[in-house]
Scaffold this motif. Structure first.
Motif, PDB file in Angstrom:
ATOM      1  N   MET A 129       0.908  -1.462   0.042  1.00  0.00           N
ATOM      2  CA  MET A 129       0.032  -0.093   0.002  1.00  0.00           C
ATOM      3  C   MET A 129       0.973   1.221   0.242  1.00  0.00           C
ATOM      4  SD  MET A 129      -3.441  -0.781   2.280  1.00  0.00           S
ATOM      5  CE  MET A 129      -2.625  -1.941   3.678  1.00  0.00           C
ATOM      6  N   GLY A 130       2.125   1.114  -0.352  1.00  0.00           N
ATOM      7  CA  GLY A 130       3.298   2.316  -0.481  1.00  0.00           C
ATOM      8  C   GLY A 130       3.723   2.775   1.083  1.00  0.00           C
ATOM      9  N   PHE A 131       3.662   1.869   2.026  1.00  0.00           N
ATOM     10  CA  PHE A 131       4.235   2.310   3.090  1.00  0.00           C
ATOM     11  C   PHE A 131       5.663   1.945   3.491  1.00  0.00           C
ATOM     12  CE2 PHE A 131      -0.090   3.047   3.800  1.00  0.00           C
ATOM     13  CZ  PHE A 131      -0.454   4.110   4.899  1.00  0.00           C
ATOM     14  N   ARG A 132       6.308   2.703   3.932  1.00  0.00           N
ATOM     15  CA  ARG A 132       7.913   2.062   4.045  1.00  0.00           C
ATOM     16  C   ARG A 132       8.005   1.901   5.722  1.00  0.00           C
ATOM     17  NH1 ARG A 132      12.303   5.895   5.269  1.00  0.00           N
ATOM     18  NH2 ARG A 132      10.625   7.873   5.395  1.00  0.00           N
ATOM     19  N   THR A 133       8.724   0.775   5.991  1.00  0.00           N
ATOM     20  CA  THR A 133       8.880   0.511   7.239  1.00  0.00           C
ATOM     21  C   THR A 133      10.144   1.001   7.818  1.00  0.00           C
ATOM     22  OG1 THR A 133       8.003  -1.615   6.812  1.00  0.00           O
ATOM     23  CG2 THR A 133       9.248  -1.637   8.914  1.00  0.00           C
ATOM     24  N   VAL A 134      10.111   1.829   9.102  1.00  0.00           N
ATOM     25  CA  VAL A 134      11.123   2.438   9.721  1.00  0.00           C
ATOM     26  C   VAL A 134      11.017   2.145  11.113  1.00  0.00           C
ATOM     27  CG1 VAL A 134      11.308   4.287   8.018  1.00  0.00           C
ATOM     28  CG2 VAL A 134       9.825   4.515  10.308  1.00  0.00           C
ATOM     29  N   TYR A 135      12.406   2.372  11.776  1.00  0.00           N
ATOM     30  CA  TYR A 135      12.591   1.928  13.285  1.00  0.00           C
ATOM     31  C   TYR A 135      12.920   3.254  13.913  1.00  0.00           C
ATOM     32  CZ  TYR A 135      12.358  -2.599  11.317  1.00  0.00           C
ATOM     33  OH  TYR A 135      11.480  -3.703  10.750  1.00  0.00           O
ATOM     34  N   GLU A 190       9.625  15.353  10.910  1.00  0.00           N
ATOM     35  CA  GLU A 190      10.832  16.418  11.158  1.00  0.00           C
ATOM     36  C   GLU A 190      12.039  16.193   9.815  1.00  0.00           C
ATOM     37  OE1 GLU A 190      11.276  17.570  15.765  1.00  0.00           O
ATOM     38  OE2 GLU A 190      12.633  16.171  14.861  1.00  0.00           O
ATOM     39  N   THR A 191      11.944  15.040   9.426  1.00  0.00           N
ATOM     40  CA  THR A 191      13.199  14.664   8.342  1.00  0.00           C
ATOM     41  C   THR A 191      12.611  14.483   7.188  1.00  0.00           C
ATOM     42  OG1 THR A 191      13.027  12.419   9.423  1.00  0.00           O
ATOM     43  CG2 THR A 191      14.729  13.678  10.305  1.00  0.00           C
ATOM     44  N   SER A 192      11.234  14.690   6.775  1.00  0.00           N
ATOM     45  CA  SER A 192      10.950  14.365   5.473  1.00  0.00           C
ATOM     46  C   SER A 192       9.861  15.528   5.250  1.00  0.00           C
ATOM     47  CB  SER A 192      10.148  12.996   5.173  1.00  0.00           C
ATOM     48  OG  SER A 192       9.886  12.264   6.500  1.00  0.00           O
ATOM     49  N   THR A 193       9.691  15.602   3.842  1.00  0.00           N
ATOM     50  CA  THR A 193       8.530  16.655   3.470  1.00  0.00           C
ATOM     51  C   THR A 193       7.528  15.504   2.733  1.00  0.00           C
ATOM     52  OG1 THR A 193       9.860  16.624   1.473  1.00  0.00           O
ATOM     53  CG2 THR A 193       9.884  18.620   2.880  1.00  0.00           C
ATOM     54  N   PRO A 194       6.121  16.020   2.938  1.00  0.00           N
ATOM     55  CA  PRO A 194       4.946  15.125   2.353  1.00  0.00           C
ATOM     56  C   PRO A 194       5.225  15.079   0.951  1.00  0.00           C
ATOM     57  CG  PRO A 194       4.199  17.050   3.745  1.00  0.00           C
ATOM     58  CD  PRO A 194       5.884  17.229   3.469  1.00  0.00           C
ATOM     59  N   PRO A 195       4.923  13.794   0.445  1.00  0.00           N
ATOM     60  CA  PRO A 195       3.980  12.868   0.935  1.00  0.00           C
ATOM     61  C   PRO A 195       4.879  11.920   1.962  1.00  0.00           C
ATOM     62  CG  PRO A 195       4.459  12.276  -1.245  1.00  0.00           C
ATOM     63  CD  PRO A 195       4.814  13.617  -0.948  1.00  0.00           C
ATOM     64  N   VAL A 196       4.231  11.654   3.043  1.00  0.00           N
ATOM     65  CA  VAL A 196       4.697  10.900   3.939  1.00  0.00           C
ATOM     66  C   VAL A 196       4.143   9.320   4.199  1.00  0.00           C
ATOM     67  CG1 VAL A 196       5.539  10.468   6.510  1.00  0.00           C
ATOM     68  CG2 VAL A 196       5.874  12.572   5.545  1.00  0.00           C
ATOM     69  N   ARG A 197       4.648   8.241   4.151  1.00  0.00           N
ATOM     70  CA  ARG A 197       3.915   6.836   4.406  1.00  0.00           C
ATOM     71  C   ARG A 197       4.802   6.110   4.847  1.00  0.00           C
ATOM     72  NH1 ARG A 197       0.099   5.274  -0.663  1.00  0.00           N
ATOM     73  NH2 ARG A 197      -0.043   7.254  -1.594  1.00  0.00           N
ATOM     74  N   VAL A 198       4.475   5.831   6.372  1.00  0.00           N
ATOM     75  CA  VAL A 198       5.676   5.101   7.245  1.00  0.00           C
ATOM     76  C   VAL A 198       4.561   4.267   7.951  1.00  0.00           C
ATOM     77  CG1 VAL A 198       7.715   6.490   7.123  1.00  0.00           C
ATOM     78  CG2 VAL A 198       6.133   6.649   8.904  1.00  0.00           C
ATOM     79  N   VAL A 199       5.276   2.803   8.176  1.00  0.00           N
ATOM     80  CA  VAL A 199       4.834   2.118   9.487  1.00  0.00           C
ATOM     81  C   VAL A 199       5.893   1.901  10.309  1.00  0.00           C
ATOM     82  CG1 VAL A 199       2.957   1.025   8.436  1.00  0.00           C
ATOM     83  CG2 VAL A 199       5.091   0.055   8.123  1.00  0.00           C
ATOM     84  N   VAL A 200       5.699   1.943  11.513  1.00  0.00           N
ATOM     85  CA  VAL A 200       7.057   1.641  12.501  1.00  0.00           C
ATOM     86  C   VAL A 200       6.655   0.600  13.582  1.00  0.00           C
ATOM     87  CG1 VAL A 200       8.356   3.014  14.218  1.00  0.00           C
ATOM     88  CG2 VAL A 200       7.088   4.243  12.471  1.00  0.00           C
TER      89      VAL A 200
END
Ligand code: FA5
Length: 354
Positions: A129-135, A190-200
């Motif tokens: 669905m376009g979400f990046r995984t970050v920790y 804080e470290t990105s500009t939209p569009p933002v799509r993440v899961v943590v």
């Protein structure tokens, strides 16, 4: 006084030496024999030393015989020594023999923990669905865990999270064990500009009494999407798709009003129980529904706090309990089983490694 060296005495010495050598059956006994007959204080050496006591005409004959005996005994000793050594090696090899045709003993292989397997599965579903995984960090500042989420110090909502405090912040920043994965909302924005799509995905900690649905260490999965024109319908669509992918196409989802200071409006998100198909069972505590987590539209104050213009950007966020999803997917009715380390429980998920 030394006994006279005579050829008959040498014959006796030879007979004794040969029979003693025959009797020496191991390496220690052979070395003792060598000392007794051929060593500096040995019988043959003593014989050779006593040759001077013989009349001059007998000395050459006795000397030759003694030297010949020395050579004979040395050769016999070497042969015997080699035989005994060979048989000692053969004995040791026989004792240590390995049957290489025996089947090996299997080494138990670990399996992926069901929580880790669920994190992988969730990351895959959200990636589509376009979400990046970050920790993010588990030891967090109060600033990210609370302040930037619209929960200022002394706000009563700060108590809701039963925080484990590492440093009260008297001489610097307040440090806590993160109580939820939501601090990664601000860190990401804080470290990105939209569009933002993440899961943590990650561990969170709460000073909480344990029971069948509460642990002091909680795995959550945060989701955040921010862009122009994001609406509550997007949130609903994403969570409905998640429920379908995880639990099957017939699952229904439920949103009910809830309050979280960092979203407006806020909802709690539940899925109808896949174990009993919503009719009520132990896993859903006979309600037919399993609460997965909280969600809502990102509060304008949170967007403003990280420098986003809330007039231009909107977003949704959710925080789901990962253990709850495993419980529903596999019919586990006690969350404490995941951290109890009981291999009989964990091995039931062995196929998840395949
Ligand atoms: C939160 O932690 C919010 N940060 C969720 C959120 C994120 C709301 C983004 C809005 C926007 P809550 O405390 O309700 O909310 O926890 C979310 C889920 O984590 C719960 O529904 C539950 O599934 C799981 N959870 C929370 N505490 C525990 C616990 N002690 N043991 C097991 N699971 C827990």
């Amino acid at each position: 006084m030394t006994a006279p060296a005579t050829v008959p005495a040498l014959d006796t010495l030879r007979a004794e030496a040969i029979s003693a050598l025959d009797a020496a059956s191991d390496l220690d006994a052979l070395l003792t024999w060598e000392r007794a007959y051929l060593g500096p204080k040995g019988a043959l050496t003593a014989f050779l030393r006593s040759l001077g006591n013989l009349p001059a005409d007998q000395r050459p004959e006795a000397g030759r015989s003694a030297n010949a005996l020395k050579i004979e005994l040395q050769a016999t000793f070497s042969g015997r020594h080699a035989d005994v050594e060979r048989s000692a090696i053969a004995d040791r090899l026989a004792a240590e023999a390995l049957d290489v045709t025996l089947p090996g003993r299997p080494h138990p292989i670990g399996t992926v923990h069901p929580i880790s397997a669920m994190i992988d599965e969730l990351s895959d579903i959200f990636a589509l669905m376009g979400f990046r995984t970050v920790y993010g960090p588990e030891v967090e500042t109060g600033h990210y865990n609370f302040d930037l989420l619209n929960i200022p110090a002394d706000h009563p909502a700060r108590d809701v999270w039963d925080t484990m405090i590492v440093d009260t912040g008297a001489g610097g920043p307040e440090i806590v064990l993160r109580t939820h994965t939501s601090p990664m909302q601000a860190r990401t924005m804080e470290t990105s500009t939209p569009p933002v799509r993440v899961v943590v995905p990650g561990r969170c900690y709460r000073y909480e009494a344990q029971d069948s649905s509460h642990e002091w260490m909680v795995h959550q999965l945060e989701g955040l999407a921010v862009d122009e024109r994001i609406t509550m319908a997007d949130l609903k669509g994403v969570l409905a798709e998640l429920a379908r992918q995880l639990f099957g196409p017939t699952r229904r989802i439920r949103f009910r009003c809830d309050f979280f200071p960092f979203v407006e409006p806020g909802v709690d998100f539940a899925v109808d129980c896949a174990i009993c198909d919503g009719t009520g069972c132990r896993v859903c505590k006979h309600t037919g529904w399993l609460e997965m987590g909280g969600a809502g539209m990102v509060h304008p104050d949170v967007l403003r706090g990280v420098g986003y213009d809330p007039e231009r950007y909107t977003g949704f966020a959710f925080g789901l309990g990962i253990a709850r999803m495993v419980m529903m997917k596999y019919g586990v009715d006690d969350v404490r089983a995941f951290a109890a380390g009981d291999l009989r429980f964990l091995r039931q998920f062995a196929s998840l490694t395949a």
